[in-house]
Design a protein around this motif. Structure first.
Motif, mmCIF file in Angstrom:
data_model
loop_
_atom_site.group_PDB
_atom_site.id
_atom_site.type_symbol
_atom_site.label_atom_id
_atom_site.label_comp_id
_atom_site.label_asym_id
_atom_site.label_seq_id
_atom_site.Cartn_x
_atom_site.Cartn_y
_atom_site.Cartn_z
ATOM 1 N N SER A 76 -33.838 49.142 47.859
ATOM 2 C CA SER A 76 -34.265 49.923 49.030
ATOM 3 C C SER A 76 -34.161 49.045 50.281
ATOM 4 N N ALA A 77 -34.294 49.687 51.417
ATOM 5 C CA ALA A 77 -34.161 48.961 52.672
ATOM 6 C C ALA A 77 -35.298 47.969 52.850
ATOM 7 N N ASP A 78 -36.513 48.374 52.302
ATOM 8 C CA ASP A 78 -37.644 47.472 52.464
ATOM 9 C C ASP A 78 -37.501 46.199 51.637
ATOM 10 N N GLN A 79 -36.667 46.295 50.601
ATOM 11 C CA GLN A 79 -36.526 45.151 49.708
ATOM 12 C C GLN A 79 -35.393 44.232 50.127
ATOM 13 N N GLU A 80 -34.658 44.661 51.212
ATOM 14 C CA GLU A 80 -33.589 43.789 51.653
ATOM 15 C C GLU A 80 -34.176 42.622 52.430
ATOM 16 N N GLY A 81 -33.660 41.520 52.233
ATOM 17 C CA GLY A 81 -34.152 40.352 52.943
ATOM 18 C C GLY A 81 -33.993 39.105 52.101
ATOM 19 N N GLU A 82 -34.731 38.120 52.546
ATOM 20 C CA GLU A 82 -34.543 36.828 51.918
ATOM 21 C C GLU A 82 -35.204 36.746 50.540
ATOM 22 N N HIS A 83 -36.189 37.724 50.230
ATOM 23 C CA HIS A 83 -36.870 37.686 48.930
ATOM 24 C C HIS A 83 -36.190 38.524 47.880
ATOM 25 N N GLU A 84 -35.109 39.229 48.291
ATOM 26 C CA GLU A 84 -34.459 40.137 47.331
ATOM 27 C C GLU A 84 -33.881 39.353 46.158
ATOM 28 N N GLY A 85 -33.182 38.264 46.417
ATOM 29 C CA GLY A 85 -32.563 37.490 45.336
ATOM 30 C C GLY A 85 -33.598 36.892 44.405
ATOM 31 N N SER A 86 -34.664 36.375 44.924
ATOM 32 C CA SER A 86 -35.674 35.746 44.075
ATOM 33 C C SER A 86 -36.394 36.779 43.207
ATOM 34 N N PHE A 87 -36.621 37.963 43.720
ATOM 35 C CA PHE A 87 -37.285 39.016 42.949
ATOM 36 C C PHE A 87 -36.432 39.441 41.750
ATOM 37 N N ASP A 88 -35.147 39.606 42.005
ATOM 38 C CA ASP A 88 -34.241 39.986 40.910
ATOM 39 C C ASP A 88 -34.203 38.894 39.831
ATOM 40 N N GLU A 89 -34.141 37.667 40.263
ATOM 41 C CA GLU A 89 -34.100 36.576 39.291
ATOM 42 C C GLU A 89 -35.386 36.506 38.479
ATOM 43 N N GLN A 90 -36.548 36.724 39.129
ATOM 44 C CA GLN A 90 -37.819 36.691 38.411
ATOM 45 C C GLN A 90 -37.920 37.824 37.394
ATOM 46 N N LEU A 91 -37.419 39.009 37.795
ATOM 47 C CA LEU A 91 -37.452 40.144 36.879
ATOM 48 C C LEU A 91 -36.555 39.903 35.659
ATOM 49 N N ILE A 92 -35.368 39.366 35.928
ATOM 50 C CA ILE A 92 -34.443 39.057 34.814
ATOM 51 C C ILE A 92 -35.051 38.004 33.895
ATOM 52 N N GLU A 93 -35.661 36.982 34.484
ATOM 53 C CA GLU A 93 -36.249 35.912 33.679
ATOM 54 C C GLU A 93 -37.414 36.448 32.848
ATOM 55 N N ALA A 94 -38.227 37.341 33.414
ATOM 56 C CA ALA A 94 -39.358 37.906 32.678
ATOM 57 C C ALA A 94 -38.887 38.745 31.507
ATOM 58 N N ARG A 95 -37.850 39.579 31.763
ATOM 59 C CA ARG A 95 -37.333 40.409 30.678
ATOM 60 C C ARG A 95 -36.726 39.547 29.568
ATOM 61 N N ASN A 96 -36.029 38.483 29.946
ATOM 62 C CA ASN A 96 -35.433 37.607 28.926
ATOM 63 C C ASN A 96 -36.497 36.847 28.135
ATOM 64 N N LEU A 144 -31.042 42.950 15.680
ATOM 65 C CA LEU A 144 -32.085 43.079 16.704
ATOM 66 C C LEU A 144 -31.729 42.260 17.941
ATOM 67 N N GLY A 145 -31.115 41.099 17.749
ATOM 68 C CA GLY A 145 -30.695 40.294 18.894
ATOM 69 C C GLY A 145 -29.633 40.978 19.733
ATOM 70 N N GLN A 146 -28.759 41.758 19.079
ATOM 71 C CA GLN A 146 -27.744 42.506 19.838
ATOM 72 C C GLN A 146 -28.361 43.673 20.591
ATOM 73 N N VAL A 147 -29.348 44.352 19.964
ATOM 74 C CA VAL A 147 -29.988 45.482 20.654
ATOM 75 C C VAL A 147 -30.778 44.994 21.864
ATOM 76 N N LEU A 148 -31.524 43.909 21.688
ATOM 77 C CA LEU A 148 -32.290 43.333 22.799
ATOM 78 C C LEU A 148 -31.440 42.267 23.490
ATOM 79 N N SER A 149 -30.331 42.698 24.066
ATOM 80 C CA SER A 149 -29.421 41.754 24.724
ATOM 81 C C SER A 149 -30.039 41.265 26.038
ATOM 82 N N PRO A 150 -29.735 40.066 26.492
ATOM 83 C CA PRO A 150 -30.307 39.536 27.743
ATOM 84 C C PRO A 150 -29.809 40.317 28.963
ATOM 85 N N LEU A 151 -30.682 40.435 29.979
ATOM 86 C CA LEU A 151 -30.341 41.166 31.200
ATOM 87 C C LEU A 151 -29.578 40.261 32.173
ATOM 88 N N ASP A 152 -28.714 40.881 32.940
ATOM 89 C CA ASP A 152 -28.017 40.180 34.021
ATOM 90 C C ASP A 152 -28.128 41.021 35.287
#
Length: 389
Positions: A54-74, A35-43
């Motif tokens: 998208s173009a609207d998501q480009e900017g200074e908040h793009e990196g933080s949003f991706d990191e928050q999403l990865i952290e939530a999924r993990n 199960l740990g292999q199937v639910l592997s951590p996101l990168d």
């Protein structure tokens, strides 16, 4: 600390439960790993494959949003694995307890035939060798063991029966020549023209014949007491003991032994002739193995479902191993009264055999002050079974 020895049932239960727990832990470990292999951590690359920027998501908040999403999924992955592990451990504890209980029940069912054979072997005696286990079941190892024990009991029964038959037949066959020798000795003693030497010889033969007849009687009593009882009548043990002690008064007076009786009405069921022989042997031994001017106490009383006969006498102190050996046939005691013929060592052996034939027991002790105390316990019968005067 002395720990109690575990039973086979407990050991089988622990073995079954241990194997179940070990296999469950192995299965849980494999399941958790897969199960740990199937639910592997996101990168970030994997996130880019799932959500297109998208173009609207480009900017200074793009990196933080991706990191928050990865952290939530993990965090969801860790929480899911933790929940699976917790629930699996709870299920492991519950199923292990159930496995232990099931193992205890199954071990009891498997060992039930062995307990039956053990109980039968514990009850087996010379009087119950005709009984068989008669285990019913499939033709497995337990059935084979039961049949083997039954066959062994059959061989023992035949051996004991042959031994008793030989003792009885030999004793009966000896009576005829002994009677002839006794009659010849009496004729020689009564002859008017007998010489002094012939009279001494006749007297010696008469003494030897009397002694041999007592030995034959003892062997017959021992042989009969080890076979099936011929009579099973209600008897007042106190009355029987009183009659036997009355017959021994002359022998006690000759030794200067004081007889003390304490008799309560106690009903038993059994063979009167054998019980008379048992009591007579006890009283005679108490007088024979005593000091001149000593004492003998005989008591009969009920006690917790038993009819208890106790014969105590003074005399020399005996070691416990000597007292135990006296119940074996032809084992003579020491300290017999002077002037009396020595016994054959059958008295207490007959007492024990008669007690066992009546589903009773006998024990003997030698107090520090000397002498011996013999206690016979026989099953207590109902008072209403006694014949009314």
């Amino acid at each position: 600390m002395n720990w109690p020895r575990p039973t086979v049932r407990l050991r089988l239960t622990l073995l079954f439960g241990g194997l179940f727990i070990a296999s469950s832990v192995l299965l849980l470990t494999l399941t958790y790993g897969l199960l740990g292999q199937v639910l592997s951590p996101l990168d970030p690359p994997e996130l880019g494959d799932i959500v297109a920027p998208s173009a609207d998501q480009e900017g200074e908040h793009e990196g933080s949003f991706d990191e928050q999403l990865i952290e939530a999924r993990n965090e969801e992955r860790v929480a899911a694995l933790g929940a699976v592990l917790t629930q699996s451990l709870i299920a492991l504890v519950l199923t292990s307890a159930g496995a232990m209980g099931l193992g205890w029940v199954m071990a009891g069912r498997v060992l039930r035939p062995i307990r039956q054979m053990t109980a039968h072997a514990r009850r087996a005696s010379e009087a119950t060798l005709g009984e068989r286990i008669g285990l019913r079941g499939p033709p497995d190892e337990l059935q084979e063991l039961s049949d083997t024990i039954d066959a062994m009991l059959g061989r023992l029964e035949s051996a004991f029966a042959a031994q008793r038959w030989f003792a009885a037949q030999a004793s009966h066959e000896l009576r005829t020549p002994l009677a002839v020798m006794g009659a010849e000795a009496d004729v020689a003693l009564a002859a008017a023209d007998a010489t002094e030497r012939e009279r001494r010889l006749g007297a010696a033969v008469r003494v030897a014949v009397d002694r041999s007849e007592r030995l034959v009687d003892g062997l017959l009593a021992l042989s009969r007491s080890e076979s099936t009882l011929r009579d099973n009548s209600p008897i007042d043990l106190a009355e029987l003991v009183g009659d036997i002690v009355g017959e021994q008064v002359r022998a006690a007076d000759a030794m200067g032994v004081t007889l003390d009786l304490a008799l309560e009405t106690v009903p038993v069921v059994g063979d009167r002739m054998l019980l008379e022989r048992m009591v007579d042997n006890l009283v005679e031994n108490a007088i024979r193995h005593n000091h001149r001017g000593g004492w003998v106490r005989v008591s009969v009383a009920p006690e917790a479902g038993w009819a208890v006969l106790q014969v105590a006498n003074g005399g020399s102190a005996l070691q416990p191993e000597v007292v135990t050996a006296l119940f074996e046939p032809f084992r003579r005691g020491h300290g017999e009264a002077p002037g009396r013929q020595r016994g054959f060592g059958l008295g207490l052996a007959i007492v024990r055999s008669v007690a066992k034939a009546h589903a009773g027991a006998v024990e003997a002790t030698s107090p520090a002050a000397g002498g011996m105390v013999v206690t016979v316990r026989l099953p207590l019968a109902s008072t209403s079974a006694l014949p009314r005067a």
